[in-house]
Design a protein around this motif. Structure first.
Motif, PDB file in Angstrom:
ATOM      1  N   HIS A 181       0.420  -1.090  -0.048  1.00  0.00           N
ATOM      2  CA  HIS A 181      -0.280   0.250  -0.030  1.00  0.00           C
ATOM      3  C   HIS A 181       1.392   1.380   0.121  1.00  0.00           C
ATOM      4  CE1 HIS A 181      -3.529  -2.093   0.545  1.00  0.00           C
ATOM      5  NE2 HIS A 181      -3.342  -3.231   1.082  1.00  0.00           N
ATOM      6  N   LEU A 182       0.605   2.606  -0.855  1.00  0.00           N
ATOM      7  CA  LEU A 182       1.573   3.153  -1.694  1.00  0.00           C
ATOM      8  C   LEU A 182       0.713   4.635  -0.277  1.00  0.00           C
ATOM      9  CD1 LEU A 182       2.048   3.178  -5.113  1.00  0.00           C
ATOM     10  CD2 LEU A 182       3.482   1.559  -2.675  1.00  0.00           C
ATOM     11  N   THR A 183       1.660   5.236   0.023  1.00  0.00           N
ATOM     12  CA  THR A 183       0.948   6.666   0.731  1.00  0.00           C
ATOM     13  C   THR A 183       1.390   7.828  -0.758  1.00  0.00           C
ATOM     14  OG1 THR A 183       2.004   6.742   1.989  1.00  0.00           O
ATOM     15  CG2 THR A 183       1.176   8.628   2.120  1.00  0.00           C
ATOM     16  N   LEU A 184      -1.090   7.754  -0.881  1.00  0.00           N
ATOM     17  CA  LEU A 184      -0.754   8.696  -2.715  1.00  0.00           C
ATOM     18  C   LEU A 184      -1.765   9.586  -2.042  1.00  0.00           C
ATOM     19  CD1 LEU A 184      -1.375   5.499  -5.089  1.00  0.00           C
ATOM     20  CD2 LEU A 184       0.872   7.405  -5.078  1.00  0.00           C
ATOM     21  N   ASN A 185      -2.268  10.855  -2.583  1.00  0.00           N
ATOM     22  CA  ASN A 185      -3.177  11.603  -2.205  1.00  0.00           C
ATOM     23  C   ASN A 185      -4.426  11.481  -3.150  1.00  0.00           C
ATOM     24  OD1 ASN A 185      -4.547  14.133  -2.550  1.00  0.00           O
ATOM     25  ND2 ASN A 185      -3.336  15.429  -3.249  1.00  0.00           N
ATOM     26  N   THR A 186      -4.705  10.801  -2.473  1.00  0.00           N
ATOM     27  CA  THR A 186      -6.674  10.549  -3.827  1.00  0.00           C
ATOM     28  C   THR A 186      -7.651  11.409  -3.402  1.00  0.00           C
ATOM     29  OG1 THR A 186      -7.908   9.467  -1.546  1.00  0.00           O
ATOM     30  CG2 THR A 186      -6.339   7.907  -2.504  1.00  0.00           C
ATOM     31  N   LEU A 237      -5.434   1.696  -3.776  1.00  0.00           N
ATOM     32  CA  LEU A 237      -7.257   2.456  -4.213  1.00  0.00           C
ATOM     33  C   LEU A 237      -8.380   1.169  -4.142  1.00  0.00           C
ATOM     34  CD1 LEU A 237      -5.830   4.720  -7.304  1.00  0.00           C
ATOM     35  CD2 LEU A 237      -6.062   5.290  -5.674  1.00  0.00           C
ATOM     36  N   ASN A 238      -8.162  -0.057  -3.613  1.00  0.00           N
ATOM     37  CA  ASN A 238      -9.310  -0.634  -3.933  1.00  0.00           C
ATOM     38  C   ASN A 238      -9.781  -1.039  -5.363  1.00  0.00           C
ATOM     39  OD1 ASN A 238      -8.999  -1.234  -0.411  1.00  0.00           O
ATOM     40  ND2 ASN A 238     -10.274   0.524  -0.511  1.00  0.00           N
ATOM     41  N   ILE A 239      -8.875  -1.521  -5.961  1.00  0.00           N
ATOM     42  CA  ILE A 239      -9.287  -1.964  -7.643  1.00  0.00           C
ATOM     43  C   ILE A 239      -8.887  -3.449  -7.171  1.00  0.00           C
ATOM     44  CG2 ILE A 239      -9.144  -1.440 -10.034  1.00  0.00           C
ATOM     45  CD1 ILE A 239      -7.930   1.105  -8.983  1.00  0.00           C
ATOM     46  N   ASN A 240      -9.963  -3.678  -7.509  1.00  0.00           N
ATOM     47  CA  ASN A 240     -10.566  -5.536  -7.770  1.00  0.00           C
ATOM     48  C   ASN A 240      -9.648  -5.915  -8.985  1.00  0.00           C
ATOM     49  OD1 ASN A 240     -11.007  -5.866  -5.196  1.00  0.00           O
ATOM     50  ND2 ASN A 240     -13.720  -5.452  -6.333  1.00  0.00           N
ATOM     51  N   LEU A 241      -9.069  -7.218  -8.976  1.00  0.00           N
ATOM     52  CA  LEU A 241      -7.987  -7.749  -9.786  1.00  0.00           C
ATOM     53  C   LEU A 241      -8.522  -8.852 -10.090  1.00  0.00           C
ATOM     54  CD1 LEU A 241      -6.123  -6.671 -12.253  1.00  0.00           C
ATOM     55  CD2 LEU A 241      -4.556  -8.465 -10.839  1.00  0.00           C
ATOM     56  N   ASN A 242      -9.487  -8.908 -11.608  1.00  0.00           N
ATOM     57  CA  ASN A 242      -9.574 -10.334 -11.640  1.00  0.00           C
ATOM     58  C   ASN A 242      -8.309 -11.325 -12.198  1.00  0.00           C
ATOM     59  OD1 ASN A 242     -10.405  -9.927 -14.275  1.00  0.00           O
ATOM     60  ND2 ASN A 242     -12.250  -9.273 -13.491  1.00  0.00           N
ATOM     61  N   ASP A 261      -3.733   9.693 -14.932  1.00  0.00           N
ATOM     62  CA  ASP A 261      -2.491  10.199 -14.750  1.00  0.00           C
ATOM     63  C   ASP A 261      -2.418  10.806 -13.702  1.00  0.00           C
ATOM     64  OD1 ASP A 261      -2.089   9.283 -17.229  1.00  0.00           O
ATOM     65  OD2 ASP A 261      -3.032  11.229 -18.522  1.00  0.00           O
ATOM     66  N   GLU A 262      -2.333  11.518 -12.429  1.00  0.00           N
ATOM     67  CA  GLU A 262      -2.156  12.204 -11.485  1.00  0.00           C
ATOM     68  C   GLU A 262      -1.672  11.758 -10.446  1.00  0.00           C
ATOM     69  OE1 GLU A 262      -4.905  12.667 -12.346  1.00  0.00           O
ATOM     70  OE2 GLU A 262      -5.247  15.014 -13.775  1.00  0.00           O
ATOM     71  N   ILE A 263      -2.699   9.734 -10.227  1.00  0.00           N
ATOM     72  CA  ILE A 263      -2.133   9.213  -9.386  1.00  0.00           C
ATOM     73  C   ILE A 263      -1.057   8.173 -10.148  1.00  0.00           C
ATOM     74  CG2 ILE A 263      -2.681   7.200  -8.449  1.00  0.00           C
ATOM     75  CD1 ILE A 263      -4.201   9.586  -7.146  1.00  0.00           C
ATOM     76  N   ALA A 264      -0.734   8.169 -10.853  1.00  0.00           N
ATOM     77  CA  ALA A 264      -0.035   7.328 -11.484  1.00  0.00           C
ATOM     78  C   ALA A 264       1.406   8.416 -11.466  1.00  0.00           C
ATOM     79  CB  ALA A 264       0.147   6.791 -13.244  1.00  0.00           C
ATOM     80  N   MET A 265       1.539   9.221 -11.816  1.00  0.00           N
ATOM     81  CA  MET A 265       2.702  10.019 -11.387  1.00  0.00           C
ATOM     82  C   MET A 265       3.281   9.836 -10.353  1.00  0.00           C
ATOM     83  SD  MET A 265       3.527  11.064 -14.536  1.00  0.00           S
ATOM     84  CE  MET A 265       5.302  11.672 -14.369  1.00  0.00           C
ATOM     85  N   GLN A 266       2.280  10.542  -9.220  1.00  0.00           N
ATOM     86  CA  GLN A 266       2.966  10.040  -7.975  1.00  0.00           C
ATOM     87  C   GLN A 266       3.189   8.513  -7.683  1.00  0.00           C
ATOM     88  OE1 GLN A 266      -0.238  11.047  -4.915  1.00  0.00           O
ATOM     89  NE2 GLN A 266      -1.323  12.060  -6.530  1.00  0.00           N
ATOM     90  N   VAL A 267       3.037   7.336  -7.865  1.00  0.00           N
ATOM     91  CA  VAL A 267       3.576   6.262  -8.508  1.00  0.00           C
ATOM     92  C   VAL A 267       5.249   6.332  -8.476  1.00  0.00           C
ATOM     93  CG1 VAL A 267       3.373   3.778  -8.757  1.00  0.00           C
ATOM     94  CG2 VAL A 267       1.364   4.970  -8.135  1.00  0.00           C
ATOM     95  N   VAL A 268       5.370   7.348  -9.972  1.00  0.00           N
ATOM     96  CA  VAL A 268       5.856   7.202 -10.505  1.00  0.00           C
ATOM     97  C   VAL A 268       7.839   7.906  -8.915  1.00  0.00           C
ATOM     98  CG1 VAL A 268       7.644   8.687 -11.987  1.00  0.00           C
ATOM     99  CG2 VAL A 268       5.943   7.323 -12.882  1.00  0.00           C
ATOM    100  N   GLY A 269       6.345   9.489  -8.621  1.00  0.00           N
ATOM    101  CA  GLY A 269       7.599   9.810  -7.768  1.00  0.00           C
ATOM    102  C   GLY A 269       8.256   8.860  -6.693  1.00  0.00           C
ATOM    103  N   ILE A 270       7.414   7.505  -6.484  1.00  0.00           N
ATOM    104  CA  ILE A 270       7.923   6.733  -5.176  1.00  0.00           C
ATOM    105  C   ILE A 270       8.614   5.805  -5.895  1.00  0.00           C
ATOM    106  CG2 ILE A 270       7.247   5.277  -3.847  1.00  0.00           C
ATOM    107  CD1 ILE A 270       4.528   6.326  -3.679  1.00  0.00           C
ATOM    108  N   GLY A 271       8.531   5.441  -7.290  1.00  0.00           N
ATOM    109  CA  GLY A 271       9.546   4.482  -7.845  1.00  0.00           C
ATOM    110  C   GLY A 271      10.813   5.097  -7.920  1.00  0.00           C
ATOM    111  N   PHE A 272      10.978   6.725  -8.254  1.00  0.00           N
ATOM    112  CA  PHE A 272      12.480   7.078  -8.369  1.00  0.00           C
ATOM    113  C   PHE A 272      12.953   7.285  -6.743  1.00  0.00           C
ATOM    114  CE2 PHE A 272      11.414   9.016 -12.651  1.00  0.00           C
ATOM    115  CZ  PHE A 272      12.025   8.798 -13.135  1.00  0.00           C
ATOM    116  N   ILE A 273      11.962   6.870  -6.028  1.00  0.00           N
ATOM    117  CA  ILE A 273      12.830   7.395  -4.190  1.00  0.00           C
ATOM    118  C   ILE A 273      13.338   6.144  -3.841  1.00  0.00           C
ATOM    119  CG2 ILE A 273      12.421   6.841  -1.800  1.00  0.00           C
ATOM    120  CD1 ILE A 273       9.671   9.193  -2.907  1.00  0.00           C
TER     121      ILE A 273
END
Length: 421
Positions: A104-109, A314-319, A359-371
């Motif tokens: 679980h990531l810390t994101l600005n939802t 984001l609680n998105i289910n994945l089948n 994209d706003e959420i995706a770019m936050q994940v990219v930022g975490i990735g660069f950390i």
């Protein structure tokens, strides 16, 4: 003078890199200010690699295909199958690991707003195909390795029926570019010294602690591929203990790739190792440049783990069907990230968009990735590049392997001595 130099400076590039790593850590601890300024040495080294790598890939593939012997066709096919199998299997492994150990990531939802409907995989394939037919000059300027791979193969087949002087010219150009890369690689210890000292002095590893679980999952998946899955595939081909070869590839190729963080820039290292192992030049001069573009197990793991961590947050289910789609997309995007430091992170928004993540959420994940990029991207490249030479050697050995007289490592790798009758 040479005797004095050889007495104090080790000849092995791996040993020099390890010494520069220790020196960089010590320098960052002693003088933080000057260590940050020493980062220019690392930037010069990385930029030099980035500048020559696209041209190197194009010329090597072009030259190899143009002088390719028909008898090696099936060998190359099997190597490519292993590359793709490893990349896709890495995504499946990361998928299972992410289910067992959800992140679980810390994101600005609050930026979510209205969720976009999931796109079709055809949209990704469309962008992938469009990148393949980019103008070759533009592809060189933008380091579009997928396009360079296609142009190199196409021009290579076009030059197959050229005159002997033309082949000589192509070989001379290839040799000249390879020599330039070797000169750049000789500066690797200096560049790595600058990279390590400036990174530790400016950020240190404190920032990594808040993402240790995520980083641990990524590195754990990569280690499983390195020490379990890849050795199993090698054993399946050669039916002997694969670990002497695995450790040799990690030592000679993986360590260098860990610091250069570019599979394309590590091509000369793999080519030199293939020559030391006595592999067939008609095989490894084709398979290794191709592997630098499509053997992307590490990138596949990164894309899958970060995407699933975002979906869990984001609680998105994945089948099951969506999970299979994710593995396929991650493998395709991993190939699109070839040869570029941090390329897998830059393709995260593409994968997230398919599953309805803005994209706003995706770019936050990219930022975490660069950390966590300091260790994640280095380990990813070490896995990708060492796999290139590992599978090339394995398939060559399974094809009634007979080492050349220049195989310098016969005494160091027991697996080569026990050849098939």
């Amino acid at each position: 003078m040479k005797k004095t130099q050889s007495r104090y400076i080790p000849d092995s590039l791996v040993t020099q890199i390890i010494l520069s790593l220790v020196s960089g850590i010590a320098f960052a601890y002693v003088s933080q200010r000057y260590a940050i300024e020493a980062g220019i040495l690392g930037e010069l080294f990385i930029n030099a690699l980035k500048a020559i790598a696209p041209l190197l890939v194009l010329i090597l593939i072009l030259t190899s295909i143009s002088s390719y012997h028909q008898g090696q066709k099936h060998t190359i096919r099997r190597i490519i199958i292993l590359y793709l199998l490893s990349t896709f299997s890495a995504s499946i492994l990361a998928l299972i690991a992410s289910y067992l150990i959800p992140q679980h990531l810390t994101l600005n939802t609050s930026l979510l707003g209205v969720t976009v409907s999931p796109s079709s995989i055809l949209e990704v394939l469309n962008g992938f195909l469009m990148s393949m037919v980019t103008n070759p000059i533009e592809a060189l300027m933008q380091a579009n390795y997928i396009s360079l791979l296609l142009w190199g193969i196409g021009l290579g087949f076009a030059f197959r029926n050229s005159s002997h002087p033309t082949h000589m010219v192509l070989n001379d150009i290839s040799s000249a570019i390879t020599k330039i890369v070797r000169v750049v690689m000789k500066c690797a210890p200096i560049g790595i010294f600058g990279l390590v000292s400036s990174t530790l002095a400016s950020t240190g590893f404190d920032v990594l602690w808040q993402y240790t679980h995520l980083l641990g999952l990524l590195l754990g998946c990569m280690l499983l591929i390195i020490f379990l899955f890849n050795p199993f595939l090698v054993w399946w081909y050669i039916r002997r203990n694969p670990y002497p070869l695995v450790f040799t590839c990690l030592r000679e190729s993986g360590i260098t790739a860990f610091f250069t963080r570019s599979s394309a820039a590590n091509i000369p290292v793999n080519m030199a190792l293939a020559k030391k192992l006595g592999l067939n030049p008609d095989t490894y001069t084709v398979s290794i440049p191709i592997g630098a573009n499509i053997s992307m197990a590490g990138a596949s793991i990164t894309i899958t783990v970060l995407t699933l961590a975002t979906m869990h947050t984001l609680n998105i289910n994945l089948n099951i069907s969506t999970a299979i789609l994710l593995s396929i997309v991650a493998s395709i995007c991993a190939c699109g990230a070839s040869g570029i430091a941090g390329g897998s992170l830059l393709l995260m928004p593409v994968v997230c968009h398919i599953f309805g993540i803005p994209d706003e959420i995706a770019m936050q994940v990219v930022g975490i990735g660069f950390i966590i990029n300091i260790l994640q991207d280095s380990a990813e490249t070490a896995l990708n590049s060492s796999t290139d030479i590992l599978f090339t050697a394995a398939v060559c050995m399974s094809s009634q392997y007979q080492p050349t007289e220049k195989a310098e490592y016969l005494r160091d790798i027991p697996i080569f001595i026990d050849k098939k009758p």
